[in-house]
Design an enzyme around this catalytic site. Structure first.
Site, PDB file in Angstrom:
ATOM      1  NE  ARG A   1      -3.958  -2.239   1.545  1.00 16.44           N
ATOM      2  CZ  ARG A   1      -5.176  -2.327   1.993  1.00 16.44           C
ATOM      3  NH1 ARG A   1      -5.563  -1.561   2.975  1.00 16.44           N
ATOM      4  NH2 ARG A   1      -6.027  -3.166   1.454  1.00 16.44           N
TER       5      ARG A   1
ATOM      6  CE  LYS B   1     -15.345 -17.658  11.876  1.00 17.74           C
ATOM      7  NZ  LYS B   1     -14.164 -16.907  11.450  1.00 17.74           N
TER       8      LYS B   1
ATOM      9  CG  HIS C   1     -19.605   1.957   4.230  1.00 14.73           C
ATOM     10  ND1 HIS C   1     -18.765   2.876   3.652  1.00 14.73           N
ATOM     11  CD2 HIS C   1     -18.818   1.074   4.897  1.00 14.73           C
ATOM     12  CE1 HIS C   1     -17.512   2.548   3.927  1.00 14.73           C
ATOM     13  NE2 HIS C   1     -17.515   1.471   4.680  1.00 14.73           N
TER      14      HIS C   1
ATOM     15  CB  THR D   1     -18.414   5.159  11.440  1.00 15.28           C
ATOM     16  OG1 THR D   1     -17.218   5.906  11.681  1.00 15.28           O
ATOM     17  CG2 THR D   1     -18.957   5.561  10.077  1.00 15.28           C
TER      18      THR D   1
ATOM     19  CE  LYS E   1     -16.127   4.065   7.139  1.00 19.10           C
ATOM     20  NZ  LYS E   1     -14.746   4.174   6.725  1.00 19.10           N
TER      21      LYS E   1
ATOM     22  CB  THR F   1      -7.897   8.481  26.294  1.00 21.77           C
ATOM     23  OG1 THR F   1      -6.798   8.122  27.124  1.00 21.77           O
ATOM     24  CG2 THR F   1      -8.249   9.941  26.530  1.00 21.77           C
TER      25      THR F   1
END
Ligand SMILES: Cc1ncc(COP(=O)(O)O)c(C=O)c1O
Length: 411
Positions: free
Chosen positions: A22, A157, A218, A246, A249, A279
């Site tokens: 990357r 799972k 999203h 989130t 975004k 924190t």
């Protein structure tokens, strides 16, 4: 003797060889000119490009009132919180933001984390430890944070084929009815852009007495008339036990959260290591995020404009014969396949056309499925869309022909 650095550099060489290494672009972000920005090329020259891969979908990171709130509260309360939530790190801004999030998702309570990644790993991990003998049933395209959260607690799972409710039911039928079960899935899948059959999953969850955990990362800010995500759009907030989202975004700031029944939230607050031992978010960040949510809840026309922009871009891609994955969400993906080719395409787009599309490669996608993921925002103009579509046509046509020829030769 172990040569630690050699082991690591060999691994990195192999990654470079595979084309999946990357390289980050140092974006000199401009709040004023977003999505345009400056960067320096390899020769140190200052260049301008248009960002087509930001997840700041609604451009809330550069929204005046959000920035104003951030400035005001950071002057009032300082840059950081100075403590974990338990030890002086809970301010009135944390409380207000959690109340805002609970109201947004029509839940009794919400809990903040530094990011949605941490919210996912901590919540799933903690539930896995609290429910003895629990079984997770997880969609095969689930995000790394969901996978890590499930892995971390070493519970049983099962993976169901992507969005395949029949397969999900086959799995559920074979699990002893008395065992606790948690179905884990996303609403909008971040790369393929598919949307999950939330209603059918909720019905199965009821039938087999499962808890449901949805990642709406999203979708929040973008779907539902209040920006509450796909669960809001479908009015299914009550059917889902835990909603994850989130603040980074659609809401354009930073942080993550879960919203759920108050007992679930209290359990994660009390037992979740990734919540307890870190924190808390800065107060100004909480205030800015709350302002962003307030604005997006009140301005549904911004969302309409955003979705209009997605369709407008797709119209121009079609006109220019650029093949893309025409899904029902806002994510427009162009599959390239080979990671090295994908990187070359992205480099050409940036250097020669001033278009920034970060190549998406392994492990975000499977090997051999490298792609370009186009994200249109509220601020991309039609002129910019036309230029993108025309440039993509010019750059992609010869590349895709070569890929097809290679495939034919290999057959
Ligand atoms: C589906 C999904 N879930 C969770 C996350 C993590 O969110 P955050 O950036 O808030 O940690 C991401 C990516 O960032 C994501 O794509």
């Amino acid at each position: 003797m172990t040569d630690y650095l050699k082991i690591l550099s060999d691994k990195l060489d192999a990654l470079k060889e595979s084309g999946s290494y990357r390289y980050f672009l140092d974006v000199n972000k401009s709040a004023q000119h977003f999505p345009r920005f400056h960067y320096e090329n390899e020769m140190g020259e200052k260049k301008t490009a248009v960002n087509w891969c930001s997840n700041d979908y609604m451009c809330m990171s550069v929204q005046e009132e959000v920035i104003g709130k951030l400035n005001f509260v950071s002057h009032r309360s300082g840059a950081g919180s100075g403590g974990t939530r338990n030890i002086s790190g809970t301010t009135i801004y944390h409380k207000q933001l959690e109340q805002t999030l609970a109201a947004l998702h029509k839940k009794e309570a919400a809990l903040l984390f530094s990011g949605a990644y941490l919210a996912n790993t901590t919540t799933l991990n903690t539930l896995g430890k609290l429910f003895k003998d629990v079984v997770f049933i997880s969609d095969e395209e689930n995000h790394a944070s969901l996978i890590e959260g499930i892995k971390g607690c070493h519970a049983e799972k099962h993976i169901f084929r992507h969005n395949d409710v029949q397969h999900l039911e086959e799995i559920l039928k074979n699990i002893a009815p008395e065992r606790p079960k948690i179905i884990v899935f996303e609403s909008v899948y971040s790369i393929s852009g598919t949307i999950s059959p939330v209603e059918e999953i909720v019905l199965l969850a009821k039938k087999y007495n499962c808890l449901t955990y949805i990642d709406e990362v999203h979708a929040v800010g973008l779907y539902g008339t209040d920006g509450g995500g796909v669960t809001s759009q479908l009015q299914l907030q009550k059917g889902i036990d835990i909603i994850n989202g989130t603040l980074a975004k659609g809401f354009g700031v930073i942080g993550g959260y879960i919203a759920a029944d108050k007992t679930i939230v209290d359990a994660i607050r009390s037992f979740g290591s990734g919540f307890i031992f870190t924190t808390s978010l800065p107060p100004a960040i909480c205030a800015a995020a709350a302002k962003s949510i307030e604005l997006l809840r009140a301005n549904d026309e911004w969302r309409s404009h955003f979705h209009f922009n997605i369709q407008l871009l797709r119209k121009h891609l079609k006109r220019n014969e650029v093949l893309f994955n025409d899904n029902v969400s806002h994510i427009t993906t162009i599959t390239i396949g080979d990671a090295t080719t994908c990187k070359k395409v992205a480099d050409t787009l940036l250097r020669e056309y001033g278009l920034y599309l970060q190549p998406v490669n392994y492990p975000t996608v499977k090997k051999g499925e490298a792609c370009l993921r186009i994200t249109t925002t509220l601020k991309h103009s039609e002129e910019e869309m036309i230029y993108l579509a025309q440039s993509l046509y010019k750059v992609l046509s010869p590349v895709l022909q070569q890929v097809q020829q290679k495939q034919q030769q290999n057959q």
